[in-house]
Every structure is written in C-alpha cells, then in structure tokens.
Design an enzyme around this catalytic site. Structure first.
Site, PDB file in Angstrom:
ATOM      1  N   HIS A   7      -1.024  -2.252  -1.044  1.00  0.00           N
ATOM      2  CA  HIS A   7      -0.714  -2.094  -2.461  1.00  0.00           C
ATOM      3  C   HIS A   7      -1.724  -2.836  -3.328  1.00  0.00           C
ATOM      4  O   HIS A   7      -1.787  -4.065  -3.299  1.00  0.00           O
ATOM      5  CB  HIS A   7       0.708  -2.630  -2.696  1.00  0.00           C
ATOM      6  N   ARG A   8      -2.554  -2.074  -4.049  1.00  0.00           N
ATOM      7  CA  ARG A   8      -3.647  -2.647  -4.837  1.00  0.00           C
ATOM      8  C   ARG A   8      -4.602  -3.437  -3.939  1.00  0.00           C
ATOM      9  O   ARG A   8      -5.176  -4.452  -4.341  1.00  0.00           O
ATOM     10  CB  ARG A   8      -3.124  -3.518  -5.979  1.00  0.00           C
ATOM     11  N   GLU A  34      -3.480   1.822  -1.826  1.00  0.00           N
ATOM     12  CA  GLU A  34      -2.992   2.285  -3.126  1.00  0.00           C
ATOM     13  C   GLU A  34      -3.790   1.562  -4.188  1.00  0.00           C
ATOM     14  O   GLU A  34      -3.978   0.345  -4.131  1.00  0.00           O
ATOM     15  CB  GLU A  34      -1.498   1.970  -3.271  1.00  0.00           C
ATOM     16  N   ASP A  36      -5.089   1.772  -8.669  1.00  0.00           N
ATOM     17  CA  ASP A  36      -4.725   2.274  -9.991  1.00  0.00           C
ATOM     18  C   ASP A  36      -5.972   2.552 -10.815  1.00  0.00           C
ATOM     19  O   ASP A  36      -6.912   1.754 -10.809  1.00  0.00           O
ATOM     20  CB  ASP A  36      -3.881   1.234 -10.729  1.00  0.00           C
ATOM     21  N   HIS A  49      -4.577  -2.206 -12.867  1.00  0.00           N
ATOM     22  CA  HIS A  49      -3.183  -1.785 -12.992  1.00  0.00           C
ATOM     23  C   HIS A  49      -2.672  -1.819 -14.427  1.00  0.00           C
ATOM     24  O   HIS A  49      -2.133  -0.842 -14.938  1.00  0.00           O
ATOM     25  CB  HIS A  49      -2.277  -2.662 -12.117  1.00  0.00           C
ATOM     26  N   GLU A 113      -3.352   6.155  -8.024  1.00  0.00           N
ATOM     27  CA  GLU A 113      -2.396   6.308  -9.129  1.00  0.00           C
ATOM     28  C   GLU A 113      -3.148   6.416 -10.448  1.00  0.00           C
ATOM     29  O   GLU A 113      -3.917   5.525 -10.813  1.00  0.00           O
ATOM     30  CB  GLU A 113      -1.420   5.135  -9.193  1.00  0.00           C
ATOM     31  N   LYS A 115      -2.924   5.902 -14.090  1.00  0.00           N
ATOM     32  CA  LYS A 115      -2.058   5.075 -14.929  1.00  0.00           C
ATOM     33  C   LYS A 115      -1.968   5.663 -16.344  1.00  0.00           C
ATOM     34  O   LYS A 115      -2.552   5.159 -17.298  1.00  0.00           O
ATOM     35  CB  LYS A 115      -2.574   3.649 -14.974  1.00  0.00           C
ATOM     36  N   ASP A 228       2.056  -5.586  -0.334  1.00  0.00           N
ATOM     37  CA  ASP A 228       0.999  -6.527  -0.723  1.00  0.00           C
ATOM     38  C   ASP A 228       0.411  -7.237   0.488  1.00  0.00           C
ATOM     39  O   ASP A 228      -0.628  -7.899   0.376  1.00  0.00           O
ATOM     40  CB  ASP A 228       1.559  -7.583  -1.680  1.00  0.00           C
TER      41      ASP A 228
END
Length: 242
Positions: A7-8, A34, A36, A49, A113, A115, A228
């Site tokens: 995640h990120r 993942e 953003d 993000h 993603e 945003k 994370d």
C-alpha cells in the site's frame, strides 16, 4: 492465491508513494504495488496520495496549484516515523513515469489509483493510460478510483482495461455499476469485506496490517489486499504454505 499489494509501497517503514518505498516493496516479494496519481498545475502525473503536500513533505499547498518544478523542490520524508526521517532526507515525490521506469524490470501488478475523488482532474485518464502504454514492460495494470465517473471514462477509452472501484462505507453505488463498467473487483475497507451487497463479488480489501487480519483474508481467499507491511504479509503467506 490471494494477492498482496504494498500500500503506497512499503509505507510502514518508508515514506509513502516514494521510490524507496516501491523498491522495498519489490524486495519484500509483494505481488503488486498500490500507488496514487494526481496532476500538477502543469499537467504532469505525479505519485502522491493527499490533495495537499502538507502531510508528506516539508512544504505546503495544493498539488494541482503547484508545478512539477515546485514539487520537486520538496522533501517527501515527512509524515513518517521521526526516528527514520533522517534516512530519507532529499527523497522526492516521483512522477508516474519515474516510477514506471524504476520498476521496469519487475513483473509486478501495479494497482494505480486515480485520485479524482477530491479534484476531478480533466484529462488525467488519458495521460495515465498513455504513460502506462509507453512503459508497459513486465507490468500488469489495474486502474482504480473512488470516482465512478473516472472509471467510466477509463472504460470508454479502453474496453480491455482491468478496473476496480474503491469504496468507503457505502458500497452500493459501486455494486450497481459492476456490470456496466465491467469491474474486475470492488475494493472495500477490511471491515466491510463481508457486506451483504458484496456477496459473490471479488474484493481487494484495504488496509490490512495485522497478521491476524491477513490470516483471515487468506482463509477467506479474497482476491487481494493492501498492506503497509508487505514483508510481514509475504512471510505470513509463506508460513501458511509450508
């Protein structure tokens, strides 16, 4: 097999959405990353993000009101554990192109993603797809958003894309668009993964950081989840597969 997404990037131990976090995610053995994407004032897709730079950098301001040159002057090591900040000084917010180039040798699933849930950036869909097509490399792409209009525009641009809708507490709007947008999955918060509206719908849950939660998702054989701590998740999966 349940997919593990960093995640990120490996954001539990690195500044989120930065090259160090993404490279650490690769080292962890995660299936995917993942990340953003938003647009700068001069229309460049960058990986961040928040709609503001305040939390994750040493600067302030709205992303869409800053040029790439202005954003590149910022250090992206803020918003992280204080004892580790010194390790990541001069870490920069990367452009999407820089990320695609840095990871080009790795067969990753990139869960991108868009945003657009705060600001609906005009033309972001075309710009992101163009970059991804130019830098396909060994990647498998998934495009996701909270904004169903963004997903609709992506579907219009390319009928073959893998699309996922991200949801908060209200999952019904995404479920209603499942067939129309030909969604691959719906990505709900962990606690909503068993919502009655999601019965028989593939899910990728966010964000799962406790091993007990990870084990639950492995047991339930969900399509995937964001974490994370990808190294922790990979270790948990390997322990189960011994």
């Amino acid at each position: 097999m349940t997919e593990i997404f960093a995640h990120r990037g490996s954001s539990g131990a690195h500044p989120e959405n930065t090259l160090p976090a993404f490279l650490a995610a690769v080292e962890s053995g995660a299936d995917g990353i993942e990340l953003d994407v938003q647009l700068t004032k001069d229309g460049i897709p960058i990986v961040i993000h928040d709609d503001k730079v305040n939390r994750t950098t040493n600067g302030s301001g709205v992303v869409r009101e800053l040029t790439l040159r202005e954003i590149k002057k910022l250090d992206a090591h803020q918003g992280h554990k204080k004892r580790l900040r010194a390790l990541f000084k001069k870490t920069k917010i990367p452009t999407l192109k820089e990320v695609l180039v840095a990871l080009k040798h790795d067969p990753l699933i990139l869960n991108i993603e868009l945003k657009t849930d705060v600001y609906d950036y005009p033309g972001i869909e075309e710009k992101v797809l163009e970059l991804c097509k130019e830098h396909q490399h060994h990647f498998t792409f998934i495009f996701c958003s909270f904004n169903l209009d963004t997903l609709s525009r992506l579907r219009t641009l390319d009928k073959t894309l893998v699309l996922s809708a991200i949801t908060g507490l209200d999952v019904k709007a995404a479920v209603e668009k499942m067939d129309e947008l030909q969604l691959d999955s719906i990505n709900p918060p962990f606690k909503l993964r068993n919502h009655e509206s999601l019965a028989n719908i593939p899910t990728r849950c966010w964000t799962t950081n406790q091993v007990s939660q990870m084990d639950t998702l492995f047991d339930e054989d969900v399509l995937g989840f964001m974490t994370d701590f990808p190294e922790k998740a990979v270790k948990a999966r390997n322990e189960r597969n011994k």
